[in-house]
Design a protein around this motif. Structure first.
Motif, PDB file in Angstrom:
ATOM      1  N   ASP A  79      -0.535  13.284   1.057  1.00 13.20           N
ATOM      2  CA  ASP A  79      -0.112  13.366  -0.386  1.00 13.20           C
ATOM      3  C   ASP A  79      -1.204  12.860  -1.290  1.00 13.20           C
ATOM      4  O   ASP A  79      -1.275  13.424  -2.508  1.00 13.20           O
ATOM      5  CB  ASP A  79       1.099  12.142  -0.292  1.00 13.20           C
ATOM      6  N   LEU A  80      -2.062  11.716  -1.081  1.00 14.26           N
ATOM      7  CA  LEU A  80      -2.940  11.454  -2.132  1.00 14.26           C
ATOM      8  C   LEU A  80      -4.059  12.116  -2.202  1.00 14.26           C
ATOM      9  O   LEU A  80      -4.667  12.496  -3.136  1.00 14.26           O
ATOM     10  CB  LEU A  80      -3.378   9.943  -1.968  1.00 14.26           C
ATOM     11  N   LEU A 116      10.090   9.644  -0.827  1.00 11.96           N
ATOM     12  CA  LEU A 116       8.718  10.092  -0.109  1.00 11.96           C
ATOM     13  C   LEU A 116       8.358   9.092   0.977  1.00 11.96           C
ATOM     14  O   LEU A 116       7.933   9.354   2.318  1.00 11.96           O
ATOM     15  CB  LEU A 116       7.703  10.241  -0.964  1.00 11.96           C
ATOM     16  N   ILE A 117       8.580   7.775   0.817  1.00 13.73           N
ATOM     17  CA  ILE A 117       8.543   6.616   1.825  1.00 13.73           C
ATOM     18  C   ILE A 117       9.468   6.912   2.753  1.00 13.73           C
ATOM     19  O   ILE A 117       8.775   6.736   3.823  1.00 13.73           O
ATOM     20  CB  ILE A 117       8.631   5.273   1.073  1.00 13.73           C
ATOM     21  N   GLY A 129       1.005  -1.309   0.104  1.00 11.83           N
ATOM     22  CA  GLY A 129      -0.007  -0.060   0.192  1.00 11.83           C
ATOM     23  C   GLY A 129       0.788   1.310  -0.177  1.00 11.83           C
ATOM     24  O   GLY A 129       0.555   2.162  -0.732  1.00 11.83           O
ATOM     25  N   ILE A 130       1.981   1.248   0.717  1.00 11.54           N
ATOM     26  CA  ILE A 130       2.826   2.349   0.964  1.00 11.54           C
ATOM     27  C   ILE A 130       3.417   2.603  -0.260  1.00 11.54           C
ATOM     28  O   ILE A 130       3.491   3.718  -1.017  1.00 11.54           O
ATOM     29  CB  ILE A 130       3.817   2.299   2.068  1.00 11.54           C
ATOM     30  N   LEU A 190       0.970   4.693   6.030  1.00 13.04           N
ATOM     31  CA  LEU A 190       0.196   4.655   4.937  1.00 13.04           C
ATOM     32  C   LEU A 190      -1.149   5.521   5.149  1.00 13.04           C
ATOM     33  O   LEU A 190      -1.400   6.564   4.080  1.00 13.04           O
ATOM     34  CB  LEU A 190      -0.417   3.328   4.679  1.00 13.04           C
ATOM     35  N   SER A 191      -1.412   5.724   6.500  1.00 18.34           N
ATOM     36  CA  SER A 191      -2.570   6.508   6.671  1.00 18.34           C
ATOM     37  C   SER A 191      -1.941   8.009   6.613  1.00 18.34           C
ATOM     38  O   SER A 191      -2.780   8.884   5.708  1.00 18.34           O
ATOM     39  CB  SER A 191      -3.043   6.623   8.020  1.00 18.34           C
ATOM     40  N   SER A 192      -0.959   8.449   6.855  1.00 21.90           N
ATOM     41  CA  SER A 192      -0.638   9.828   6.610  1.00 21.90           C
ATOM     42  C   SER A 192      -0.222  10.176   4.983  1.00 21.90           C
ATOM     43  O   SER A 192      -0.553  11.428   4.557  1.00 21.90           O
ATOM     44  CB  SER A 192       0.998  10.262   7.153  1.00 21.90           C
ATOM     45  N   MET A 193       0.132   9.070   4.312  1.00 24.33           N
ATOM     46  CA  MET A 193       0.347   9.372   2.799  1.00 24.33           C
ATOM     47  C   MET A 193      -1.284   9.516   2.293  1.00 24.33           C
ATOM     48  O   MET A 193      -1.184  10.379   1.234  1.00 24.33           O
ATOM     49  CB  MET A 193       1.003   8.023   2.220  1.00 24.33           C
TER      50      MET A 193
END
Length: 376
Positions: free
Chosen positions: A348-349, A21-22, A2-3, A341-344
């Motif tokens: 970001d998304l 970014l990761i 997912g990340i 993943l939640s923060s992205m």
């Protein structure tokens, strides 16, 4: 997966910027940069929670290997004569450990497993009972490890004491949360249902089939391969005969008192020399720090206590720390990845903004609670 996929989408499938970014989001989630000074360190939340889970696991491992859990089992077995009583004891013990759901699940499961095994209660049912009560209680009790997170989410959602463009409800977030507890029907119904199923000796679906199989065959895993707990299922045999019920009560009691004391003291509660009421103290404290330092002091206290009791020696403590880290390490990594993943997704998304644009003026707001429930 997912990340990585989120990072690739954000960066138009350019591999270099995606992994950059990761790396950035992982460091932010782990809060490594905040360790540079004491002031910034005390503002941590994720890092304190990771530390709390590891320390809690070390404490549980210490209690397990000291024979204290065996002493509690021996105490309970003298009073528990039926399967209903064993299941009720599991629920009751889980409710006593309301301070954290991980703490409740790990310790209740480890302590009650030998007791429920004697009454041929399948492991699936024990897991159901332990988990069913642990998660709702941390939401319903305003002194759990979830309080700070819930209050923070309420602030983000627009609950505030001052009028701003983002303010939706004019109220103190903690007070609002406490007033909302009687309306948390899902959590209340789940807890009541667990007690109803146990007291009436009812079982449905998979649990009923597992219970029938266990009673017929004496096998507790429903015909599946038995699960071996990491770190072993047995306490150090040499300690079982010398362990007492006090060895079980003291470390856990010290943990509960220390965490509560840290919350009240750092929140400057009037009863400990401060000027704040209980509600004000709960609002001001970093509850994640309270859980971290409380568990750290409890681990130190337990090591000293069991050393003075000649149950453990210094060389044993390294084994306990290693086993404790192994027991909870997977959960900590899982949380780190989930939060990253939640923060992205948020930063970001922009998934939430996209969904809002899609649904605004196309769907009635009355369907939102049902949507949240189904997605959850």
């Amino acid at each position: 997966v997912g990340i990585v996929s989120a990072a690739l989408v954000v960066n138009a499938f350019s591999i270099g910027p995606a992994f950059s970014l990761i790396y950035k989001r992982l460091l932010e989630t782990a809060e490594i940069a905040k360790v540079t000074s004491w002031a910034s360190f005390m503002t941590c939340s994720n890092l304190f929670l990771f530390g709390f889970l590891i320390l809690l696991s070390i404490l549980i491992t210490t209690i397990h290997h000291s024979g204290a859990a065996w002493a509690y089992e021996k105490f309970v077995m003298k009073r528990v004569k039926t399967a209903r009583a064993a299941e009720s004891s599991s629920l009751l013990l889980s409710m006593l450990f309301f301070i954290d759901d991980y703490f409740s699940c790990l310790l209740t499961g480890a302590v009650m497993q030998p007791i429920t095994d004697r009454f041929k209660i399948p492991r699936a049912k024990l897991a159901m009972l332990v988990n069913t009560v642990a998660a709702p209680l941390v939401v319903l009790v305003p002194l759990s490890s979830w309080v700070a997170y819930i209050v923070g989410q309420l602030r983000n959602a627009g609950v505030a004491t001052v009028t701003r463009p983002t303010t939706v409800i004019l109220a103190e977030p903690l007070y609002f949360y406490i007033k909302a507890i009687p309306f948390m029907f899902y959590a209340i119904i789940v807890v009541v249902s667990a007690w109803y199923l146990v007291t009436r000796r009812l079982g449905y679906g998979l649990i009923a089939r597992q219970e029938l199989y266990a009673q017929k065959t004496g096998e507790l895993f429903g015909g599946k391969i038995p699960v071996v707990r990491r770190g072993g299922d047995k306490a150090l045999g040499k300690h079982e005969t010398s362990a007492s019920l006090l060895d079980f009560i003291l470390p856990i009691g010290f943990l509960m008192v220390t965490i509560l004391g840290w919350i009240l003291y750092s929140g400057q509660w009037w009863g400990l020399g401060g000027t704040n009421t209980l509600f004000q103290a709960l609002q001001k404290v970093n509850i994640f720090a309270a859980f971290f330092f409380g568990s750290a002091l409890s681990v130190v206290f337990s090591f000293i206590y069991f050393r003075l009791r000649y149950i453990f020696f210094v060389r044993d403590f390294f084994m306990l720390i290693k086993e404790g880290v192994m027991l909870m390490g997977g959960s900590v990594v899982m949380l780190l990845l989930i939060w990253t993943l939640s923060s992205m997704i948020v930063q970001d998304l922009g998934t939430g903004t996209y969904l809002a644009d899609v649904f605004i003026d196309r769907m009635s707001v009355v369907w939102l609670p049902l949507m949240f429930f189904l997605i959850a």
